[in-house]
Design a protein around this motif. Structure first.
Motif, PDB file in Angstrom:
ATOM      1  N   ILE A  63       0.843  -1.199   0.000  1.00 49.96           N
ATOM      2  CA  ILE A  63       0.000   0.000   0.000  1.00 49.96           C
ATOM      3  C   ILE A  63       0.878   1.248   0.000  1.00 49.96           C
ATOM      4  CG2 ILE A  63      -1.645   1.343   1.381  1.00 49.96           C
ATOM      5  CD1 ILE A  63      -2.887  -1.380   2.187  1.00 49.96           C
ATOM      6  N   PHE A  64       1.945   1.231   0.786  1.00 48.62           N
ATOM      7  CA  PHE A  64       2.884   2.351   0.785  1.00 48.62           C
ATOM      8  C   PHE A  64       3.431   2.599  -0.616  1.00 48.62           C
ATOM      9  CE2 PHE A  64       7.377   3.486   0.649  1.00 48.62           C
ATOM     10  CZ  PHE A  64       7.313   4.774   1.146  1.00 48.62           C
ATOM     11  N   LEU A  65       3.881   1.543  -1.288  1.00 52.93           N
ATOM     12  CA  LEU A  65       4.433   1.703  -2.638  1.00 52.93           C
ATOM     13  C   LEU A  65       3.391   2.254  -3.611  1.00 52.93           C
ATOM     14  CD1 LEU A  65       6.617  -1.505  -3.042  1.00 52.93           C
ATOM     15  CD2 LEU A  65       7.408   0.845  -2.759  1.00 52.93           C
ATOM     16  N   THR A  66       2.169   1.781  -3.502  1.00 53.75           N
ATOM     17  CA  THR A  66       1.109   2.261  -4.384  1.00 53.75           C
ATOM     18  C   THR A  66       0.853   3.745  -4.170  1.00 53.75           C
ATOM     19  OG1 THR A  66       0.106   0.073  -4.415  1.00 53.75           O
ATOM     20  CG2 THR A  66      -1.293   1.917  -5.071  1.00 53.75           C
ATOM     21  N   VAL A  67       0.762   4.158  -2.918  1.00 58.03           N
ATOM     22  CA  VAL A  67       0.545   5.578  -2.620  1.00 58.03           C
ATOM     23  C   VAL A  67       1.748   6.404  -3.085  1.00 58.03           C
ATOM     24  CG1 VAL A  67       0.219   7.261  -0.766  1.00 58.03           C
ATOM     25  CG2 VAL A  67      -1.043   5.110  -0.731  1.00 58.03           C
ATOM     26  N   ALA A  68       2.945   5.868  -2.915  1.00 58.66           N
ATOM     27  CA  ALA A  68       4.149   6.579  -3.366  1.00 58.66           C
ATOM     28  C   ALA A  68       4.141   6.752  -4.884  1.00 58.66           C
ATOM     29  CB  ALA A  68       5.402   5.831  -2.917  1.00 58.66           C
ATOM     30  N   VAL A  69       3.715   5.726  -5.607  1.00 58.11           N
ATOM     31  CA  VAL A  69       3.607   5.837  -7.064  1.00 58.11           C
ATOM     32  C   VAL A  69       2.604   6.926  -7.424  1.00 58.11           C
ATOM     33  CG1 VAL A  69       2.775   4.661  -9.149  1.00 58.11           C
ATOM     34  CG2 VAL A  69       4.374   3.506  -7.630  1.00 58.11           C
ATOM     35  N   TRP A  70       1.460   6.932  -6.761  1.00 58.36           N
ATOM     36  CA  TRP A  70       0.434   7.944  -7.055  1.00 58.36           C
ATOM     37  C   TRP A  70       0.957   9.347  -6.771  1.00 58.36           C
ATOM     38  CZ3 TRP A  70      -5.111   7.756  -8.008  1.00 58.36           C
ATOM     39  CH2 TRP A  70      -5.511   6.522  -8.528  1.00 58.36           C
ATOM     40  N   ARG A  71       1.616   9.525  -5.629  1.00 62.35           N
ATOM     41  CA  ARG A  71       2.129  10.852  -5.267  1.00 62.35           C
ATOM     42  C   ARG A  71       3.174  11.330  -6.277  1.00 62.35           C
ATOM     43  NH1 ARG A  71       1.626  12.527   0.280  1.00 62.35           N
ATOM     44  NH2 ARG A  71       3.754  13.338   0.182  1.00 62.35           N
ATOM     45  N   THR A  72       4.060  10.416  -6.656  1.00 60.60           N
ATOM     46  CA  THR A  72       5.104  10.771  -7.617  1.00 60.60           C
ATOM     47  C   THR A  72       4.513  11.020  -8.991  1.00 60.60           C
ATOM     48  OG1 THR A  72       6.668   9.426  -6.352  1.00 60.60           O
ATOM     49  CG2 THR A  72       7.312  10.034  -8.584  1.00 60.60           C
ATOM     50  N   ALA A  73       3.573  10.192  -9.398  1.00 57.34           N
ATOM     51  CA  ALA A  73       2.942  10.344 -10.713  1.00 57.34           C
ATOM     52  C   ALA A  73       2.194  11.673 -10.811  1.00 57.34           C
ATOM     53  CB  ALA A  73       2.006   9.175 -10.988  1.00 57.34           C
ATOM     54  N   GLU A  74       1.573  12.091  -9.728  1.00 56.68           N
ATOM     55  CA  GLU A  74       0.882  13.381  -9.738  1.00 56.68           C
ATOM     56  C   GLU A  74       1.861  14.535  -9.931  1.00 56.68           C
ATOM     57  OE1 GLU A  74      -1.333  13.278  -6.085  1.00 56.68           O
ATOM     58  OE2 GLU A  74      -3.076  12.356  -7.044  1.00 56.68           O
ATOM     59  N   LYS A  75       3.053  14.388  -9.376  1.00 58.58           N
ATOM     60  CA  LYS A  75       4.075  15.422  -9.558  1.00 58.58           C
ATOM     61  C   LYS A  75       4.589  15.448 -10.998  1.00 58.58           C
ATOM     62  CE  LYS A  75       7.074  16.288  -6.048  1.00 58.58           C
ATOM     63  NZ  LYS A  75       8.151  15.963  -5.101  1.00 58.58           N
ATOM     64  N   VAL A  76       4.783  14.255 -11.562  1.00 57.56           N
ATOM     65  CA  VAL A  76       5.346  14.134 -12.913  1.00 57.56           C
ATOM     66  C   VAL A  76       4.318  14.531 -13.959  1.00 57.56           C
ATOM     67  CG1 VAL A  76       6.248  12.476 -14.595  1.00 57.56           C
ATOM     68  CG2 VAL A  76       7.003  12.372 -12.214  1.00 57.56           C
ATOM     69  N   GLY A  77       3.096  14.009 -13.829  1.00 58.71           N
ATOM     70  CA  GLY A  77       2.040  14.297 -14.787  1.00 58.71           C
ATOM     71  C   GLY A  77       2.237  13.571 -16.104  1.00 58.71           C
ATOM     72  N   GLY A  78       1.239  13.621 -16.931  1.00 60.18           N
ATOM     73  CA  GLY A  78       1.301  13.014 -18.255  1.00 60.18           C
ATOM     74  C   GLY A  78       0.603  11.673 -18.325  1.00 60.18           C
ATOM     75  N   PHE A  79       0.470  11.204 -19.554  1.00 63.28           N
ATOM     76  CA  PHE A  79      -0.253   9.964 -19.817  1.00 63.28           C
ATOM     77  C   PHE A  79       0.451   8.755 -19.217  1.00 63.28           C
ATOM     78  CE2 PHE A  79      -1.377   6.352 -22.634  1.00 63.28           C
ATOM     79  CZ  PHE A  79      -2.733   6.290 -22.321  1.00 63.28           C
ATOM     80  N   LYS A  80       1.777   8.692 -19.344  1.00 65.06           N
ATOM     81  CA  LYS A  80       2.548   7.583 -18.798  1.00 65.06           C
ATOM     82  C   LYS A  80       2.361   7.501 -17.280  1.00 65.06           C
ATOM     83  CE  LYS A  80       7.287   5.884 -18.475  1.00 65.06           C
ATOM     84  NZ  LYS A  80       8.684   6.166 -18.826  1.00 65.06           N
TER      85      LYS A  80
END
Length: 98
Positions: A63-80
């Motif tokens: 769950i920690f890794l999933t939330v970390a991916v979401w937080r990082t992805a929100e910072k990065v942005g984009g389709f990928k």
């Protein structure tokens, strides 16, 4: 070890590394290992509470890794990044259910 969690929580680790290596590779290996150990314990007829505890042991980390991916992805942005958010959600469901 706290640096590991802190950098991922803050989105300071590249999204590709976090998603592919940390989550899919290492997280999946840990989940498979805990499930295999739980099956061994079940075969040894150990208490069910112990078998379930071992099986679900990696869930907080996943769950920690999933939330970390979401937080990082929100910072990065984009389709990928959006695909990685979806992939991480599907992955955590699969690791908890399996």
């Amino acid at each position: 070890m706290t640096g590991f969690f802190r950098t991922r929580w803050r989105g300071e680790v590249p999204l590709d590394r976090l998603f592919w290596r940390d989550m899919l590779l290492v997280g999946t290996i840990l989940s498979i290992a805990s499930s295999a150990l739980a099956l061994i314990l079940l075969g040894l007829k150990l208490p069910l509470w112990l078998v379930l505890a071992v099986h679900f042991l990696p869930v907080p980390y996943n769950i920690f890794l999933t939330v970390a991916v979401w937080r990082t992805a929100e910072k990065v942005g984009g389709f990928k990044a959006q695909l990685m958010m979806l992939g991480s959600a599907l992955w955590v469901i699969a690791t908890v259910v399996a």
